[in-house]
Design a protein around this motif. Structure first.
Motif, mmCIF file in Angstrom:
data_model
loop_
_atom_site.group_PDB
_atom_site.id
_atom_site.type_symbol
_atom_site.label_atom_id
_atom_site.label_comp_id
_atom_site.label_asym_id
_atom_site.label_seq_id
_atom_site.Cartn_x
_atom_site.Cartn_y
_atom_site.Cartn_z
ATOM 1 N N ASP A 103 19.401 -4.819 16.908
ATOM 2 C CA ASP A 103 18.919 -4.394 15.589
ATOM 3 C C ASP A 103 17.400 -4.499 15.458
ATOM 4 O O ASP A 103 16.866 -4.420 14.355
ATOM 5 N N PHE A 104 16.716 -4.665 16.595
ATOM 6 C CA PHE A 104 15.251 -4.745 16.581
ATOM 7 C C PHE A 104 14.662 -3.418 17.051
ATOM 8 O O PHE A 104 15.079 -2.874 18.073
ATOM 9 N N PHE A 105 13.673 -2.921 16.323
ATOM 10 C CA PHE A 105 13.049 -1.641 16.652
ATOM 11 C C PHE A 105 11.648 -1.902 17.210
ATOM 12 O O PHE A 105 10.798 -2.446 16.513
ATOM 13 N N LEU A 106 11.439 -1.517 18.465
ATOM 14 C CA LEU A 106 10.169 -1.776 19.154
ATOM 15 C C LEU A 106 9.427 -0.460 19.379
ATOM 16 O O LEU A 106 9.789 0.318 20.260
ATOM 17 N N PRO A 107 8.363 -0.211 18.604
ATOM 18 C CA PRO A 107 7.536 0.978 18.863
ATOM 19 C C PRO A 107 6.563 0.711 20.006
ATOM 20 O O PRO A 107 6.479 -0.406 20.509
ATOM 21 N N GLU A 108 5.840 1.748 20.389
ATOM 22 C CA GLU A 108 4.799 1.709 21.419
ATOM 23 C C GLU A 108 5.432 1.728 22.815
ATOM 24 O O GLU A 108 6.039 0.765 23.275
ATOM 25 N N PRO A 117 3.644 -15.529 22.916
ATOM 26 C CA PRO A 117 5.037 -15.994 22.803
ATOM 27 C C PRO A 117 5.747 -16.049 24.161
ATOM 28 O O PRO A 117 5.526 -15.190 25.019
ATOM 29 N N ASP A 118 6.608 -17.046 24.326
ATOM 30 C CA ASP A 118 7.466 -17.133 25.513
ATOM 31 C C ASP A 118 8.614 -16.122 25.445
ATOM 32 O O ASP A 118 8.988 -15.528 26.444
ATOM 33 N N ASP A 119 9.165 -15.984 24.266
ATOM 34 C CA ASP A 119 10.326 -15.114 24.075
ATOM 35 C C ASP A 119 9.976 -13.672 24.464
ATOM 36 O O ASP A 119 8.939 -13.136 24.058
ATOM 37 N N ALA A 120 10.844 -13.039 25.258
ATOM 38 C CA ALA A 120 10.549 -11.709 25.800
ATOM 39 C C ALA A 120 10.372 -10.666 24.699
ATOM 40 O O ALA A 120 9.493 -9.793 24.793
ATOM 41 N N LEU A 121 11.196 -10.745 23.669
ATOM 42 C CA LEU A 121 11.095 -9.752 22.596
ATOM 43 C C LEU A 121 9.833 -9.983 21.761
ATOM 44 O O LEU A 121 9.135 -9.029 21.402
ATOM 45 N N PHE A 154 7.124 -11.376 22.871
ATOM 46 C CA PHE A 154 6.007 -10.988 23.733
ATOM 47 C C PHE A 154 5.795 -9.469 23.682
ATOM 48 O O PHE A 154 4.673 -8.975 23.525
ATOM 49 N N ALA A 155 6.890 -8.727 23.798
ATOM 50 C CA ALA A 155 6.797 -7.262 23.734
ATOM 51 C C ALA A 155 6.295 -6.809 22.365
ATOM 52 O O ALA A 155 5.507 -5.858 22.262
ATOM 53 N N ASP A 156 6.732 -7.502 21.316
ATOM 54 C CA ASP A 156 6.302 -7.135 19.967
ATOM 55 C C ASP A 156 4.805 -7.438 19.773
ATOM 56 O O ASP A 156 4.098 -6.697 19.083
ATOM 57 N N MET A 157 4.335 -8.506 20.392
ATOM 58 C CA MET A 157 2.895 -8.796 20.367
ATOM 59 C C MET A 157 2.119 -7.655 21.030
ATOM 60 O O MET A 157 1.136 -7.139 20.482
ATOM 61 N N LEU A 158 2.591 -7.240 22.209
ATOM 62 C CA LEU A 158 1.935 -6.110 22.890
ATOM 63 C C LEU A 158 2.005 -4.851 22.039
ATOM 64 O O LEU A 158 1.067 -4.056 21.999
ATOM 65 N N ARG A 159 3.152 -4.661 21.368
ATOM 66 C CA ARG A 159 3.304 -3.491 20.506
ATOM 67 C C ARG A 159 2.168 -3.409 19.483
ATOM 68 O O ARG A 159 1.565 -2.356 19.299
ATOM 69 N N TRP A 160 1.846 -4.532 18.832
ATOM 70 C CA TRP A 160 0.774 -4.517 17.834
ATOM 71 C C TRP A 160 -0.588 -4.321 18.495
ATOM 72 O O TRP A 160 -1.484 -3.700 17.929
ATOM 73 N N MET A 161 -0.751 -4.842 19.696
ATOM 74 C CA MET A 161 -2.034 -4.677 20.399
ATOM 75 C C MET A 161 -2.225 -3.220 20.827
ATOM 76 O O MET A 161 -3.319 -2.668 20.715
#
Lengths: 205, 205
Positions: free
Chosen positions: A63-68, B84-88, B90-97
């Protein structure tokens, strides 16, 4: 494993990056197509439920939406051979992925979209005025890639990584934007190396 | 530890991201200043020895030159609480970057550069023609941030990460580009939270 759904417009190189990454890893993706030419990513439903940014791709992970696109590729390929373990190589891979989004996608992909999808006759005056600058920026981006690849098989650490996938996506269809790749023999040879990797799939797959 | 040299133009938000990350981590950086207004990153010496891309920042790590601000931040902050250690997550951090570089820097930072550094009177006709679109894109980017922050303290996982540092860099000086932040109270409160983090340094430091 959590269900993975790729919200995409299949012809988009940014969406293709994610499919190509998944193909190399043997990861199954469900696919939901949105016609960006018809504004299907700017509807209230898309903005509310898929991405407030109104753009594809978005990788739905449960249920998580990851853009980019590049964030999605890193998520899928974490702990795979497509992502270097070494801290400096990992940072250098990200460097090429950030460079692609800022210095390459914004001209090489935009030229493909404007000339190949929208059509030059349908551009706004402002878009048409930006064409020479986009052509110049694309030539500079390709020259930088050509120089880097002159003595290397792949972009980072002499192995195939997400940096190659990210840069392949729009470079291999640059011709659709009116860009002739023949002045860039190292790029042409690298495109063939990428396409020869086991697990490769075409953008039309 | 390997010597770290930041090749920069201190007023650049992209360079500030790296200094701010280093400050939070207690990492010492040597600094080399280049005046981009005088073309000092486009000289043959810079292109040959620092970055073929002709842009700052570049983080020099021993004899390795790493361009792209966000890649440098990830390199410095790996294995720290800023990542973040958590994979999701971490990916979400990259998403904002990645989002910042594509959807925010290209309007919020460009408006600051055009209006605050170059001056509107000195813009080319093509730059002036792009101003309304940049203003509109900046408003859309800030609205998206405002919505996201309405119910959150930080961008990812309710803790301070590189996503906050990356977005803070140009948002907190948006006023220099003629952007009024008062319609965005959640952003204003978040800017204050970021500036209150222990270890924070100003862009002028």
């Amino acid at each position: 494993m959590t269900d993975l759904i790729l919200h995409e417009y299949a012809r988009s190189g940014n969406c293709y990056k994610i499919r190509l990454t998944a193909a190399h890893l043997g990861i199954a993706l469900q696919r939901r197509e949105y016609d960006i030419m018809q504004g299907e990513t700017r509807t209230p439903a898309f903005l509310a439920s898929v991405s407030a940014n109104g753009r594809i791709p978005v990788l739905q992970i449960g249920d998580f939406f990851l853009p980019e696109s590049n964030a999605a590729c890193v998520y899928l390929a974490r702990e795979s051979a497509l992502v270097p373990d070494d801290a400096l190589d990992f940072a250098d891979m990200l460097r090429w992925m950030f460079w692609e989004q800022y210095n390459h996608e914004t001209c090489v992909a935009v030229l493909r979209f404007w000339r190949g999808f929208v059509g030059e006759a349908n551009l706004t005056d402002l878009q048409r005025a930006q064409l020479p600058g986009k052509v110049e920026a694309a030539a500079a981006a390709l020259a930088l890639m050509e120089d880097h690849l002159a003595a290397r098989a792949f972009f980072v650490g002499e192995r195939f990584t997400l940096a190659d996938i990210g840069l392949y996506a729009y470079t291999h269809v640059a011709g659709e934007g009116g860009i002739d790749l023949s002045p860039y023999p190292a790029i042409v040879a690298w495109l063939a190396r990428v396409a020869a990797q086991p697990g490769h799939v075409a953008i039309t797959a």
